[in-house]
Design an enzyme around this catalytic site. Structure first.
Site, short mmCIF file in Angstrom:
data_model
loop_
_atom_site.label_atom_id
_atom_site.label_comp_id
_atom_site.label_asym_id
_atom_site.label_seq_id
_atom_site.Cartn_x
_atom_site.Cartn_y
_atom_site.Cartn_z
N GLY A 90 6.25 5.17 8.37
CA GLY A 90 5.41 6.36 8.30
C GLY A 90 5.46 7.11 9.62
O GLY A 90 6.41 6.96 10.39
N SER A 91 4.42 7.87 9.88
CA SER A 91 4.44 8.73 11.06
C SER A 91 4.16 7.92 12.34
O SER A 91 3.55 6.84 12.29
CB SER A 91 3.39 9.82 10.91
N THR A 92 4.57 8.48 13.45
CA THR A 92 4.35 7.82 14.74
C THR A 92 2.85 7.70 15.02
O THR A 92 2.39 6.69 15.54
CB THR A 92 5.11 8.59 15.84
N ALA A 93 2.07 8.72 14.63
CA ALA A 93 0.62 8.67 14.88
C ALA A 93 -0.01 7.50 14.13
O ALA A 93 -0.80 6.73 14.70
CB ALA A 93 -0.02 9.99 14.45
N THR A 94 0.34 7.32 12.86
CA THR A 94 -0.23 6.20 12.09
C THR A 94 0.31 4.88 12.63
O THR A 94 -0.41 3.87 12.66
CB THR A 94 0.07 6.35 10.59
N GLY A 95 1.55 4.87 13.08
CA GLY A 95 2.13 3.65 13.67
C GLY A 95 1.28 3.17 14.84
O GLY A 95 1.03 1.97 14.99
N CYS B 249 13.26 10.81 7.17
CA CYS B 249 12.94 10.45 8.55
C CYS B 249 14.10 10.72 9.48
O CYS B 249 13.91 11.09 10.63
CB CYS B 249 12.50 9.00 8.62
N GLU C 266 8.40 16.64 15.04
CA GLU C 266 8.97 16.40 13.70
C GLU C 266 8.31 17.36 12.70
O GLU C 266 7.09 17.35 12.55
CB GLU C 266 8.70 14.95 13.29
N LYS D 205 0.88 -1.19 0.00
CA LYS D 205 0.00 0.00 0.00
C LYS D 205 0.90 1.23 0.00
O LYS D 205 1.47 1.60 1.02
CB LYS D 205 -0.91 -0.06 1.24
N GLU E 276 8.67 1.61 11.44
CA GLU E 276 9.75 2.59 11.21
C GLU E 276 9.09 3.95 11.21
O GLU E 276 8.40 4.29 10.26
CB GLU E 276 10.42 2.34 9.85
P1 NAD Z 1 1.75 8.58 7.28
O1 NAD Z 1 1.86 7.86 8.56
O2 NAD Z 1 0.75 9.65 7.16
O3 NAD Z 1 1.44 7.57 6.08
C1 NAD Z 1 2.25 6.44 5.82
C2 NAD Z 1 1.43 5.40 5.11
O4 NAD Z 1 0.39 4.95 5.98
C3 NAD Z 1 0.72 5.90 3.85
O5 NAD Z 1 0.74 4.88 2.87
C4 NAD Z 1 -0.70 6.15 4.33
O6 NAD Z 1 -1.65 6.08 3.31
C5 NAD Z 1 -0.87 5.01 5.31
N1 NAD Z 1 -1.90 5.23 6.32
C6 NAD Z 1 -2.40 6.40 6.78
N2 NAD Z 1 -3.33 6.16 7.73
C7 NAD Z 1 -3.41 4.82 7.89
C8 NAD Z 1 -4.15 3.96 8.74
N3 NAD Z 1 -5.02 4.43 9.63
N4 NAD Z 1 -3.94 2.63 8.65
C9 NAD Z 1 -3.06 2.13 7.78
N5 NAD Z 1 -2.31 2.90 6.93
C10 NAD Z 1 -2.49 4.23 6.99
O7 NAD Z 1 3.22 9.12 6.97
P2 NAD Z 1 3.68 10.04 5.76
O8 NAD Z 1 3.21 11.42 6.02
O9 NAD Z 1 3.32 9.38 4.47
O10 NAD Z 1 5.28 9.95 5.90
C11 NAD Z 1 6.03 10.76 6.72
C12 NAD Z 1 6.38 10.06 8.01
O11 NAD Z 1 7.08 8.85 7.74
C13 NAD Z 1 7.31 10.88 8.87
O12 NAD Z 1 6.88 10.83 10.19
C14 NAD Z 1 8.64 10.18 8.71
O13 NAD Z 1 9.53 10.38 9.77
C15 NAD Z 1 8.23 8.77 8.57
N6 NAD Z 1 9.29 7.97 7.96
C16 NAD Z 1 10.01 7.09 8.74
C17 NAD Z 1 11.06 6.35 8.20
C18 NAD Z 1 11.88 5.39 9.04
O14 NAD Z 1 12.62 4.58 8.49
N7 NAD Z 1 11.79 5.44 10.35
C19 NAD Z 1 11.37 6.51 6.84
C20 NAD Z 1 10.63 7.42 6.09
C21 NAD Z 1 9.60 8.13 6.66
#
Ligand code: NAD
Length: 502
Positions: A253-258, A309, A406, A200, A275
């Site tokens: 992705g973001s900590t909130a979505t994590g 990130c 961040e 995805k 991550e």
């Molecule tokens: P995001 O969390 O908004 O989205 C990431 C992915 O999750 C997208 O594909 C999004 O569509 C999906 N998503 C959103 N809501 C979801 C849900 N409820 N359930 C399942 N999937 C969902 O992050 P972003 O804005 O796309 O990316 C930026 C973030 O990613 C930053 O916080 C950055 O630090 C982090 N990041 C971390 C690393 C790492 O290796 N630690 C690498 C790159 C980016």
């Protein structure tokens, strides 16, 4: 000071040219078939605001079908010989390499980054992932163990060993900042381990994910081993993360979505690796080689417009060199040429979307209102509204939002320190723990600080050093699990213990 924005130069590859001229219509990949969605979304070139593609906004049914296809393909792929999986991964790497210029142009149109970032850093990094994990496919090993169990039948012996088996169906959910390499970091070890995948991609960067999937198909991957569902995170991402037939979620992705993903995994207790975000400190010691440190610290935050990130977003500079370093960093920021990523003279492109630029700009204006000084940049440039000038913020309080949260944009916060022990405490005063860098000529400081800093990666006299062989990931709220390196295989393999009386 560069206040002009460079215009695009027309792309060379046929696909990027076509998308540049008029929007492409893309389909998602489910069970080896390319499928339209009942609803669609648009991908926008952030530099111009023009639509470059329309792609499916997957429904719950589409996600169900993709998971079912991955489930059906799993036994066959898991049973392939390691050498067969390795050969497939090597073919994928070769095909991506043959198409590297096209992928870089598409990534620039889709994400906004300058061509050189994709062409020379991100996509070679993705190709290296497939080559590295091709080797790992053939190096999956259990252990033989001599147990101390003392109740085996008389005259018998005990033997025990472990097997490594693929986890099953993996949901790979990735963000938009470096989508090609972050996708490769999930796909390559998962395929090497024998897992099947539903990918995805992020809403803003589905174009390159779908093109990557087409190229990967050319390598002869059996139908259903890789499926791609595109669409809104809140719908298709959430359905995938909660799906009862997904065995593991590999998320970046973001900590909130994590957090949302962790909650969604509870139903069937999926394996989850996360991550997540960061607020990585950069510590410049009084003995640093400033000819190396000043451009290095600037690059740590301004590369890929700070949408990294591990970006070094909090600089701590010793009082004895503070003025010189701040002046040097401001000069570096002021010399960065902004422009469309398709212009070869562009150093920094727009942010990925108007929404992201708005978010970054509001961090800067809030900091200014709270009394911080803007030493460089601070403004948005251009009509599309997605360009933010490389920005340096000083005179901050450690509790300000700009120091703690961040930003994910080209914004560096610089703070002064006097005492080396105190700076370690300041660097660790964060909910994040993704990465850090230390700039010093002292071996002793380098070793001591690299142990004291709470982070998944620490770089010495460099920053953002990624390699397929090096594990990357976080501690604290930057997540858990590691991508890249041999450690990443653990994400996709279970241990099975076999114990026998012989
Ligand atoms: P995001 O969390 O908004 O989205 C990431 C992915 O999750 C997208 O594909 C999004 O569509 C999906 N998503 C959103 N809501 C979801 C849900 N409820 N359930 C399942 N999937 C969902 O992050 P972003 O804005 O796309 O990316 C930026 C973030 O990613 C930053 O916080 C950055 O630090 C982090 N990041 C971390 C690393 C790492 O290796 N630690 C690498 C790159 C980016």
């Amino acid at each position: 000071m560069t206040l002009t924005i460079l215009e695009p130069v027309a792309p060379q590859s046929a696909r990027a040219k076509a998308a540049f001229d008029s929007p492409a219509s893309l389909r998602m990949l489910i069970g080896g078939a390319w499928r339209d969605g009942a609803e669609t979304m648009e991908s926008i070139d952030p530099a111009t605001g023009r639509v470059i593609a329309r792609f499916p906004d997957a429904s719950e049914q589409d996600v169900d079908d993709a998971v079912a296809a991955a489930r059906a393909a799993f036994p066959g792929w898991a049973a392939t010989l390691p050498a067969e999986r390795a050969a497939t991964l090597l073919r994928i790497a070769d095909i991506l390499e043959r198409n590297i210029d096209e992928l870089a142009e598409l990534e620039t149109l889709d994400q906004g980054k300058p061509l050189y970032v994709g062409r020379w850093a991100e996509i070679p990094g993705a190709i290296a992932q497939f080559r590295f994990f091709a080797g790992q496919a053939m190096a999956i090993e259990g252990r033989t163990i001599t147990p101390s169990i003392n109740y085996q039948p008389a005259g018998k012996q005990m033997a025990a060993w472990t097997l490594r088996e693929p986890v099953g169906v993996v949901a790979a959910i990735v963000p938009w900042n470096s989508p090609i390499v972050l996708t490769a970091m999930k796909l390559a070890p998962a395929l090497a381990a024998g897992c099947t995948i539903v990918l995805k991609p992020a809403e803003d960067t589905s174009v390159t994910a779908l093109r990557m999937a087409e190229l990967i198909e050319e390598a002869g991957l059996p139908a259903g081993v890789l499926n791609v569902v595109t669409g809104r995170g809140a719908r298709c991402g959430a359905v995938l993360a909660a799906h009862p037939d997904v065995d593991k979620v590999a998320f970046t992705g973001s900590t909130a979505t994590g957090r949302a993903i962790l909650d969604a995994s509870k139903g069937n207790l999926k394996r989850v690796t996360l991550e997540l975000g960061g607020k990585s400190p950069v510590i410049v010691l009084p003995d640093a080689d400033l000819d190396l440190a000043i451009p290095g610290v600037a690059n740590a935050i301004f590369f890929n417009a700070g949408q990294v990130c591990v970006a070094g977003s909090r600089a701590y500079v010793h009082a004895s060199i503070y003025d010189r370093v701040l002046e040097g960093l401001a000069a570096q920021a002021g010399a960065i040429q902004l422009g469309h990523g398709l212009n070869p003279a562009t150093h920094m492109g727009p942010l990925v979307s108007a929404r992201q630029a708005e978010r970054v700009a509001s961090f800067v204006s809030d900091a200014q209102q709270q009394g911080a000084s803007i030493v460089a940049g601070g403004q948005r440039l251009g009509d599309a509204g997605t360009y933010i000038r490389p920005t340096i913020v000083a005179d901050v309080d450690p509790d300000m939002t700009i120091v703690r949260d961040e930003v994910f944009g080209p914004v560096l916060v610089v703070q002064r320190y006097d005492d080396i022990d105190a700076v370690v405490a300041s660097a660790n005063d964060s909910v994040y723990g993704l990465a850090a860098s230390i700039w010093t000529e002292s071996l002793s400081h380098a070793h001591r600080l690299s142990r004291a800093i709470q982070a998944g990666s620490v770089w010495i006299n460099c920053h953002s050093m990624y390699d397929a062989s090096l594990p990357i990931g976080g501690v604290k709220q930057s997540g858990f699990g590691r991508d890249s390196g041999i450690a990443a295989m653990d994400n996709y393999l279970e241990w099975k213990t076999v114990c026998a009386v012989l």
